[in-house]
Design a protein around this motif. Sequence first.
Motif, PDB file in Angstrom:
ATOM      1  N   GLY A 186      54.946  52.800  73.453  1.00 39.53           N
ATOM      2  CA  GLY A 186      55.700  51.559  73.513  1.00 39.53           C
ATOM      3  C   GLY A 186      57.184  51.800  73.580  1.00 39.53           C
ATOM      4  N   VAL A 187      57.894  50.726  73.352  1.00 39.03           N
ATOM      5  CA  VAL A 187      59.349  50.769  73.408  1.00 39.03           C
ATOM      6  C   VAL A 187      59.904  49.817  72.351  1.00 39.03           C
ATOM      7  N   GLN A 188      61.014  50.218  71.738  1.00 37.27           N
ATOM      8  CA  GLN A 188      61.749  49.340  70.819  1.00 37.27           C
ATOM      9  C   GLN A 188      63.044  48.949  71.521  1.00 37.27           C
ATOM     10  N   ILE A 189      63.301  47.653  71.593  1.00 40.25           N
ATOM     11  CA  ILE A 189      64.502  47.161  72.266  1.00 40.25           C
ATOM     12  C   ILE A 189      65.452  46.639  71.197  1.00 40.25           C
ATOM     13  N   ASP A 190      66.609  47.282  71.092  1.00 43.95           N
ATOM     14  CA  ASP A 190      67.609  46.919  70.087  1.00 43.95           C
ATOM     15  C   ASP A 190      68.444  45.765  70.615  1.00 43.95           C
ATOM     16  N   MET A 191      68.413  44.634  69.872  1.00 40.25           N
ATOM     17  CA  MET A 191      69.161  43.442  70.278  1.00 40.25           C
ATOM     18  C   MET A 191      70.156  43.047  69.189  1.00 40.25           C
ATOM     19  N   GLY A 192      70.887  43.999  68.678  1.00 35.95           N
ATOM     20  CA  GLY A 192      71.851  43.719  67.615  1.00 35.95           C
ATOM     21  C   GLY A 192      71.200  43.842  66.253  1.00 35.95           C
ATOM     22  N   GLN A 217      45.001  47.003  73.224  1.00 40.24           N
ATOM     23  CA  GLN A 217      45.721  46.006  72.428  1.00 40.24           C
ATOM     24  C   GLN A 217      47.198  46.057  72.808  1.00 40.24           C
ATOM     25  N   VAL A 218      47.786  44.913  73.076  1.00 34.62           N
ATOM     26  CA  VAL A 218      49.209  44.790  73.341  1.00 34.62           C
ATOM     27  C   VAL A 218      49.817  44.016  72.183  1.00 34.62           C
ATOM     28  N   THR A 219      50.797  44.604  71.518  1.00 33.03           N
ATOM     29  CA  THR A 219      51.432  43.921  70.379  1.00 33.03           C
ATOM     30  C   THR A 219      52.948  43.870  70.594  1.00 33.03           C
ATOM     31  N   THR A 220      53.520  42.853  70.004  1.00 36.13           N
ATOM     32  CA  THR A 220      54.976  42.738  69.992  1.00 36.13           C
ATOM     33  C   THR A 220      55.378  42.021  68.704  1.00 36.13           C
ATOM     34  N   GLY A 221      56.613  42.047  68.393  1.00 36.46           N
ATOM     35  CA  GLY A 221      57.080  41.402  67.169  1.00 36.46           C
ATOM     36  C   GLY A 221      58.591  41.407  67.100  1.00 36.46           C
ATOM     37  N   ILE A 246      61.406  58.748  70.849  1.00 39.54           N
ATOM     38  CA  ILE A 246      61.936  59.801  71.716  1.00 39.54           C
ATOM     39  C   ILE A 246      63.455  59.795  71.818  1.00 39.54           C
ATOM     40  N   THR A 247      64.064  58.634  72.018  1.00 38.26           N
ATOM     41  CA  THR A 247      65.524  58.575  72.155  1.00 38.26           C
ATOM     42  C   THR A 247      66.108  57.666  71.083  1.00 38.26           C
ATOM     43  N   ASP A 248      67.453  57.623  71.008  1.00 35.95           N
ATOM     44  CA  ASP A 248      68.090  56.791  69.980  1.00 35.95           C
ATOM     45  C   ASP A 248      69.035  55.742  70.567  1.00 35.95           C
ATOM     46  N   GLY A 249      68.852  55.344  71.812  1.00 40.88           N
ATOM     47  CA  GLY A 249      69.708  54.344  72.448  1.00 40.88           C
ATOM     48  C   GLY A 249      69.259  52.922  72.134  1.00 40.88           C
ATOM     49  N   LYS A 250      69.700  51.984  72.933  1.00 36.92           N
ATOM     50  CA  LYS A 250      69.311  50.578  72.738  1.00 36.92           C
ATOM     51  C   LYS A 250      67.857  50.336  73.131  1.00 36.92           C
ATOM     52  N   VAL A 288      68.394  42.488  65.366  1.00 31.98           N
ATOM     53  CA  VAL A 288      66.937  42.462  65.512  1.00 31.98           C
ATOM     54  C   VAL A 288      66.501  43.520  66.522  1.00 31.98           C
ATOM     55  N   THR A 289      65.290  44.022  66.298  1.00 31.74           N
ATOM     56  CA  THR A 289      64.673  44.962  67.225  1.00 31.74           C
ATOM     57  C   THR A 289      63.326  44.378  67.637  1.00 31.74           C
TER      58      THR A 289
END
Length: 172
Positions: free
Chosen positions: A121-127, A165-169, A62-66, A129-130
């Motif tokens: 879900g959500v993608q969290i940008d950490m430099g 199902q809850v997934t992360t990576g 949906i968005t392109d932020g962090k 790595v995401t």
Amino acid sequence: MAGFDIGYNFQNYRRGWSLRLQPNFIAIRNNSKSGTYGTGYYMEFKWRTQYANLPMLVRYTITDGKIRPFAEIGASWNVWRHSSVGGSGLDCRDGGCYPFEIKRTDANFEGNRFNALAGAGVQIDMGKVTIPITVRVLDNLKKRESVLDPGTGSEYKLPKVRMVQVTTGVAF
């Protein structure tokens, strides 16, 4: 569960539509007991199941932020499954006691191997790595089936499988 994600972005890298292929492997173990040890009825079972799945999803970010929320929909194909059950115990009825033992291995699917799935879900940008975090609902498209219980001789219906199902990576 272990797997990986292969994605193709139709638009901007961080936002918009993408196609995801997420092959994974799932291993489940379950030990169960029924009855009370030392009485007329006691059973112990060890269940083992392994799956190889091939989910294909269409995702919209949906968005392109962090922090980038997304929604996805798709289907999962169970490519391979191996399951086994082992059990033993004692069943006393009809004027006698009978030892019970079962060993069964099943590597074949019966019926439909497909699951529908939808998630958010959500993608969290950490430099460099995401970290994606996803919550999905999987619904087996197979109709309910009846199974004969060898211990009691009665027939019962297996529930239709619906799973959250809850997934992360970590994505590089």
